[in-house]
Design a protein around this motif. Structure first.
Motif: not given
Length: 181
Positions: A80-97
């Motif tokens: 819904n935030a228009f964030i792809s899986a690749d973008q999510a992987i690149q931007s996550c710093t928290d291990p659970k996220e």
């Protein structure tokens, strides 16, 4: 049906009234090959999505499966935030996220393998397609000359991007909102 009853046949010709999700489904059905889908694709509901995520957690991540609802909500929020899986992987710093983002990638891959989309894909896939395929975008811009969005205050990022892409540089948008919300 209510709108066409109010208008003459001539005035209602070419008029389409739909929700964002119905419009997205129409676009996906017409552009399925460009999206890597085949005829007869399936739309996963929340139960189907949860079952797939639970399966991925068990099979690929050897993780507790009692967190599938949290992950499903996170994937939905990203879409819904228009964030792809690749973008999510690149931007996550928290291990659970980060784990949730990896599951998001596997989840989307599994959906395509099963020739399926989820409810959030009904908006995010057309917006993604339009942002990457100018020719397809221009075709749809010619089909949809005017847009009216009701309950505009409830529009999420993916919906906003879909609207913005469909409109292009034209000023053919009318929005209705509830200033009490």
């Amino acid at each position: 049906q209510r709108v066409t009853k109010l208008l003459s046949q001539t005035d209602s010709r070419g008029l389409q009234v739909s929700t964002f999700h119905t419009l997205g489904l129409k676009i996906i059905r017409r552009e399925k090959k460009k999206l890597g889908l085949r005829k007869g694709f399936t739309i996963y509901d929340h139960q189907d999505s949860s079952a797939l995520i639970k399966d991925l957690l068990r099979k690929d991540f050897a993780t507790s499966t009692d967190i599938e609802d949290k992950i499903r909500w996170q994937i939905s929020a990203w879409k819904n935030a228009f964030i792809s899986a690749d973008q999510a992987i690149q931007s996550c710093t928290d291990p659970k996220e980060h784990t949730a983002a990896q599951i998001y990638l596997k989840y989307d891959q599994a959906l395509r393998t099963y020739n399926a989309v989820d409810f959030d894909d009904l908006i995010s896939l057309p917006a993604m397609l339009f942002s990457q395929d100018t020719e397809t975008l221009m075709d749809w811009q010619q089909r949809i000359r005017y847009l009216l969005v009701d309950e505009y205050q409830d529009t999420n990022t993916a919906q906003y991007n879909l609207i913005k892409l469909l409109l292009g540089t034209r000023s053919s948008l009318t929005v209705v909102g509830d200033d009490d919300q």
